[in-house]
Design an enzyme around this catalytic site. Structure first.
Site, PDB file in Angstrom:
ATOM      1  N   SER A 160      18.527  56.136  29.048  1.00 49.94           N
ATOM      2  CA  SER A 160      17.794  55.692  27.861  1.00 49.94           C
ATOM      3  C   SER A 160      17.604  54.183  27.944  1.00 49.94           C
ATOM      4  CB  SER A 160      18.538  56.113  26.581  1.00 49.94           C
ATOM      5  OG  SER A 160      17.797  55.779  25.434  1.00 49.94           O
ATOM      6  N   HIS A 187      14.490  58.485  28.209  1.00 51.34           N
ATOM      7  CA  HIS A 187      13.992  58.423  26.838  1.00 51.34           C
ATOM      8  C   HIS A 187      12.845  57.422  26.753  1.00 51.34           C
ATOM      9  CE1 HIS A 187      18.163  59.793  25.118  1.00 51.34           C
ATOM     10  NE2 HIS A 187      17.544  60.741  25.793  1.00 51.34           N
ATOM     11  N   ASP A 283      23.609  61.442  24.051  1.00 50.51           N
ATOM     12  CA  ASP A 283      22.809  62.446  24.751  1.00 50.51           C
ATOM     13  C   ASP A 283      23.325  62.603  26.181  1.00 50.51           C
ATOM     14  OD1 ASP A 283      20.802  64.316  25.200  1.00 50.51           O
ATOM     15  OD2 ASP A 283      19.361  62.795  25.847  1.00 50.51           O
TER      16      ASP A 283
END
Length: 344
Positions: A160, A187, A283
């Site tokens: 991310s 992401h 995540d």
């Protein structure tokens, strides 16, 4: 530190940041060159950087600012930082931790201020390599899992905030051919993905595509999760293929690393290798649990080189990682696991 050639922008951004008691403006600069000089004299945690400035400009100066910042993280706030813009992805690839489009004249208010402050808080404090090393000696993370000896048949990478730069560093040290399919869930909003795929093709000399449902998984082909779907794998007539899912996940991320890891655990078992790079949140942890239960391997980026040690830190603290490493060293572990498969 705020670096912007506009005096008005510097003043408005300063007011926004200092309105939150968690922050203090340590310095301002009107050019990247002035910022680099100032960073030799003042210690900061975050540099807010515009891309459009006189002189060398913000984009080309990112590596030098990161070097002078001694652990400071760079947050791009620029009118050029639009979704899908080449400059935005380039800034992330050069080491910027995050980006935020600057509103037009007269619109420096409302949600922009809230989003800016939230992003700055997520980046947190600067941390030197020495500080991390001293903490690491005391073993603050859970014990590492044993590194499985099975050869790998697939590589899946999740990241991310700061991930594009980390992915670039990893691929710089990865052999040109490892002989297994490569999946990446980064992401990013959907408009970024074609630009990211083009950059990966140029950076890695591999085929890199935004995944479509039913695409076959081929050795050394990189498939990227599109911004509006989770990338998973399935067997179709015994041939592994990509499957795109669009349901909610516990992490709330779209795309999410969790379903990617869960699917490679189901299809490839102990022959699956998952990598968790820099990023905020948790995540990837739930998927890593399933991957570990299936006998697969999870490698995570270390805190000292992460823009945000949220995702990799969560996996490490859960005791799911087999190693906590610099991205360059992660590449070495991947290469070794792939070479085991080739020799076998």
């Amino acid at each position: 530190m705020i670096v912007d050639d506009s005096m008005v922008a510097r003043a408005v951004l300063s007011r926004m940041v200092e309105a939150d008691s968690a922050f203090e403006i340590a310095a301002v600069a009107g050019t990247a060159e002035d910022a680099i000089d100032a960073l030799h004299e003042v210690r900061v945690d975050i540099v807010i950087l515009d891309l459009e400035m006189p002189g060398a400009g913000g984009l080309k100066s990112i590596p030098r600012i990161i070097g002078a910042g001694a652990g400071a993280k760079v947050m791009i706030v620029s009118s050029l930082a639009e979704d899908g813009a080449e400059e935005t992805v380039a800034a992330l690839a050069l080491g910027a931790a995050d980006t935020l489009p600057k509103p037009g004249t007269g619109r420096f208010n409302g949600r922009f201020s809230e989003i800016l402050v939230a992003k700055l808080k997520a980046l947190g404090y600067a941390e030197s390599q020495t500080a991390f090393a001293s903490r690491a000696e005391f073993g603050l993370q859970a014990p590492l899992r044993a590194m499985p000896s099975d050869p790998i048949d697939i590589l899946a990478i999740g990241a991310s905030t700061g991930g594009i730069h980390a992915i670039g560093a990893l691929f710089q040290s990865l052999p040109k051919r490892i002989g297994v399919p490569i999946l990446i869930t980064q992401h990013l909003p959907e408009p970024f993905m074609p630009v990211f795929a083009r950059q990966l093709r140029a950076m890695t000399n591999r085929e890199a595509l935004v995944a479509e449902d039913g695409m076959p998984l081929l050795p050394d082909r990189i498939l990227l999760a599109p911004g509006d779907a989770h990338l998973t794998v399935d067997h179709s007539d015994e041939v592994p293929v990509a499957r795109l899912l669009r349901g909610p996940t516990p992490s709330g991320c779209m795309p999410s690393v969790d379903p990617m890891f869960a699917s490679i655990a189901e299809v490839f078992g102990a022959a699956a290798l998952g990598v968790v790079l820099t990023g905020m949140g948790r995540d990837g942890t739930l998927g890593a649990e399933e991957l570990a239960e299936a006998g697969g391997t999870i490698l995570v980026q270390n805190e000292a080189t992460s823009a945000v040690w949220g995702m990799p830190g969560s996996v490490a603290r859960a005791g799911l990682a087999s190693a906590i490493l610099h991205p360059l060293d992660i590449a070495g572990r991947i290469a070794a696991a792939a070479a085991t498969g080739r020799s076998a």
